[in-house]
Design a protein around this motif. Structure first.
Motif, mmCIF file in Angstrom:
data_model
loop_
_atom_site.group_PDB
_atom_site.id
_atom_site.type_symbol
_atom_site.label_atom_id
_atom_site.label_comp_id
_atom_site.label_asym_id
_atom_site.label_seq_id
_atom_site.Cartn_x
_atom_site.Cartn_y
_atom_site.Cartn_z
ATOM 1 N N SER A 59 62.106 -13.367 -2.122
ATOM 2 C CA SER A 59 62.557 -13.369 -0.727
ATOM 3 C C SER A 59 64.034 -12.986 -0.610
ATOM 4 O O SER A 59 64.424 -12.278 0.326
ATOM 5 C CB SER A 59 62.306 -14.736 -0.081
ATOM 6 N N ASP A 60 64.861 -13.418 -1.568
ATOM 7 C CA ASP A 60 66.285 -13.081 -1.527
ATOM 8 C C ASP A 60 66.504 -11.578 -1.715
ATOM 9 O O ASP A 60 67.343 -10.965 -1.040
ATOM 10 C CB ASP A 60 67.062 -13.849 -2.594
ATOM 11 N N VAL A 61 65.757 -10.992 -2.636
ATOM 12 C CA VAL A 61 65.887 -9.555 -2.874
ATOM 13 C C VAL A 61 65.405 -8.765 -1.658
ATOM 14 O O VAL A 61 66.033 -7.777 -1.247
ATOM 15 C CB VAL A 61 65.127 -9.141 -4.157
ATOM 16 N N GLN A 62 64.298 -9.204 -1.053
ATOM 17 C CA GLN A 62 63.813 -8.558 0.165
ATOM 18 C C GLN A 62 64.891 -8.580 1.252
ATOM 19 O O GLN A 62 65.164 -7.565 1.902
ATOM 20 C CB GLN A 62 62.569 -9.259 0.702
ATOM 21 N N ALA A 63 65.477 -9.745 1.458
ATOM 22 C CA ALA A 63 66.500 -9.895 2.502
ATOM 23 C C ALA A 63 67.717 -9.021 2.202
ATOM 24 O O ALA A 63 68.307 -8.424 3.108
ATOM 25 C CB ALA A 63 66.910 -11.355 2.622
ATOM 26 N N LEU A 64 68.097 -8.938 0.943
ATOM 27 C CA LEU A 64 69.223 -8.093 0.561
ATOM 28 C C LEU A 64 68.943 -6.635 0.891
ATOM 29 O O LEU A 64 69.793 -5.932 1.445
ATOM 30 C CB LEU A 64 69.510 -8.249 -0.940
#
Length: 609
Positions: A178-183
């Motif tokens: 989820s963090d990579v997606q948001a980035l």
């Protein structure tokens, strides 16, 4: 129908301030540019000083082009380049919050890098690979914390292409995903999530289709020009499959297909023998100046004449005299075909089952013209002229003097063969260009079955228009084993005269376009069925990653799942290729009556839209 994938948060829980990029080739330099353009500090690592200098040059050239096109100012360029530092040591990535590896597609090389990075970066840092085909799971085994490893497959050129495939392994931690997606969203990219399978979404669907096109060419079913024109004009694709293979590089295509085949053992991904032969011969496409086509020079996009290029002297000519055209049918396709011929100056006699249906054709053509007049693309005078060339009838007998009859009735072989028996008795016969040509617009039925019930199989041909006939440029001219060459040439000449692009092929299921298109659509359904990715992500991947006008599920719902299933069954029945067997999910949707937009529900629900 789709896997459980965590929603993308508005902002990542982690703080991604410093980004490491390992490998500064075309792809790595592009990724570094993307992060630096969005305010991140970037550390680019290369093997040696020469590699660093090449990477620096890639970045300078790319941003210079952006300045020339006024996409950024010189001050913005200087600021961007100032955020990037360079190194030849992985140890300088100790403070990186995210490291993206973009080196050569070698599992051994990548594993060594991941193993070394694992001991350098902080426990909370994320390790990502830009691989397009290798196993992310296997790469994660080179670390002590495989849960923080994820695939981030950017598309080339990274600063321009918005799609990024985010590849999750079975152990990737949900917060990492989820963090990579948001980035990526914060970078202006469109992330799509998929599982760890060779080819991911876009390449799995794209390369199966490209491989099929190479096999079609190898089997001499159609020329390279006709295969490419078929997909460009029939589907609105930006490039034909063989030209695209040349652009990608035949060696790259072969390696990707081989990797996909070895992992999934799907025969449709087994590289076509011609690809191996061409790679072995050094015919790699644009980069070597020769592949399926010949180019002006290595790395040139300009195609030049070679021994396979059709001669200008070979332009089709009329071998039959065509003055009056007959059309059987009054549906959307028949009305469109009648309008196409009438607009090109032909007198058209069309036949329907009732006076009401016959009048409906005039109403349809009139409505089309009124729309064009309103937009300034036609005049009342041209409408009057075209309508004057249209004559309706409810009797097939009135077709006795036409020079060509184009049949556009229901896609039912029994009904069509009965019609051809009647046309054979009614229409003018004779050899040497004296007889009327009998054409069918079928998209999937065997044309030879219609030809054999006539006394003149040599005069029967396929003339497959695409819907809407007034707009779509392509016509597939389909010859049977009995079709006379003069009939084929006349039909192609007729297509050219009415402003269409004719492509020639033999009489087998799917012809060119449907034979290439529907296995690709079927593969997309299987991908969804396997819970590999969502329909939205698959559609997005194919539109943004491959520049297709519609995603596969959008297209299936427009075409109609019942129509798609029928065509897929025809392909499977004729070729007996296991990979062509209709996906069970497609059959289930049709059984349930979820046919697409026409029933307000298909792969998506349209009832509330």
């Amino acid at each position: 129908m789709s896997p459980e994938i965590p929603e993308t948060p508005e902002s990542p829980a982690r703080s991604f301030t410093t980004i490491g990029v390992v490998g500064l080739g075309t792809m790595g330099a592009g990724i570094a540019e993307v992060f630096a353009r969005n305010g991140h500090a970037v550390i680019g690592v290369e093997l040696n000083d020469e590699g660093v200098e090449r990477g620096r040059q890639h970045l300078t050239n790319s941003t210079d082009r952006a300045v020339e096109r006024e996409k950024m100012s010189q001050a913005e360029q200087a600021e961007l380049l100032g955020r990037i530092s360079y190194s030849t040591s992985l140890k300088d990535l100790s403070d990186a919050d995210l490291v993206v590896e973009a080196v050569v597609e070698s599992m051994e090389t990548k594993l060594a890098i991941f193993s070394e990075l694992d001991a350098i970066v902080s426990p909370g840092a994320v390790l990502a690979t830009n691989t397009s085909s290798l196993s992310v799971t296997q790469l994660s085994t080179g670390t002590s914390s495989p849960g923080r490893v994820v695939g981030v497959h950017f598309f080339n050129p990274a600063p321009v292409q918005n799609l990024v495939e985010v590849v999750r392994t079975v152990v990737t931690e949900p917060d990492v995903l989820s963090d990579v997606q948001a980035l990526l969203v914060s970078l202006g990219k469109s992330p799509v999530v998929c599982g760890d399978k060779a080819g991911f979404i876009a390449n799995t669907l794209l390369f199966g289709y490209l491989n099929h096109a190479a096999s079609m060419f190898e089997g001499r079913y159609a020329s390279r020009e006709d295969i490419d024109a078929g997909m460009r004009f029939g589907c609105g694709y930006p490039m034909g499959p063989l030209a695209l293979l040349d652009l990608i590089g035949l060696d790259t295509a072969y390696e990707i297909l081989e990797t996909m085949y070895l992992q999934g053992r799907d025969r449709l991904h087994a590289p076509a023998p011609i690809l191996k032969q061409m790679v072995t011969a050094g015919l790699l496409g644009r980069k070597t100046g020769r592949g399926f086509y010949t180019y002006e020079a290595p790395d040139s996009s300009t195609i030049v004449v070679d021994d396979k290029t059709p001669s200008a002297d070979e332009a089709p000519a009329f071998k039959h005299d065509i003055k009056q055209v007959g059309v059987v049918g009054t549906g959307t396709m028949a009305a469109g075909i009648a309008e196409v011929f009438a607009k090109s100056g032909y007198d058209v006699l069309y036949v329907g089952r009732s006076a009401e249906k016959v009048e409906g054709v005039v109403a349809t053509v009139t409505k089309n013209f009124d729309k064009q007049i309103q937009r300034g693309r036609a005049t009342e005078e041209s409408k009057t002229e075209v309508l004057a060339r249209l004559t309706g009838s409810t009797s097939l007998e009135d077709l006795k003097d036409v020079d060509i009859v184009v049949e556009a009735i229901a896609e039912d072989l029994a009904i069509k063969t009965t019609l051809f028996e009647n046309l054979d008795e009614i229409c003018r016969g004779g050899r040497g260009g004296a007889g009327a040509i009998l054409a069918t617009t079928t998209s999937s039925l065997p044309i030879i079955s219609m030809a054999k019930v006539t006394s003149r199989p040599q005069d029967v041909i396929g003339m497959h228009f695409f819907n809407p006939a007034t707009v779509m440029k392509l016509v597939e001219v389909v010859s049977t084993v009995s079709t006379d060459e003069d009939v084929t040439e006349t039909t192609r000449a007729l297509c050219a005269k009415v402003g269409k692009v004719a492509v020639s092929c033999g009489d087998r299921a799917g012809f060119i376009v449907n034979a290439l298109l529907f296995p690709y659509l079927n593969d997309a359904v299987k991908m969804l069925e396997a819970h590999y990715a969502t329909a939205d992500d698959i559609d997005l991947a194919m539109k943004q990653g491959c520049a297709l006008p519609m995603g596969p599920f959008e297209l299936l719902d427009v075409v109609g799942n019942d129509v798609s299933l029928a065509i897929q069954k025809e392909l499977y029945s004729e070729f007996r290729e296991p990979g062509f067997a209709p996906a069970p999910l497609l059959e289930h949707l049709v059984t349930a009556g979820y046919l697409g937009r026409k029933t307000k529900r298909g792969f998506r629900d349209y009832s509330r839209r």
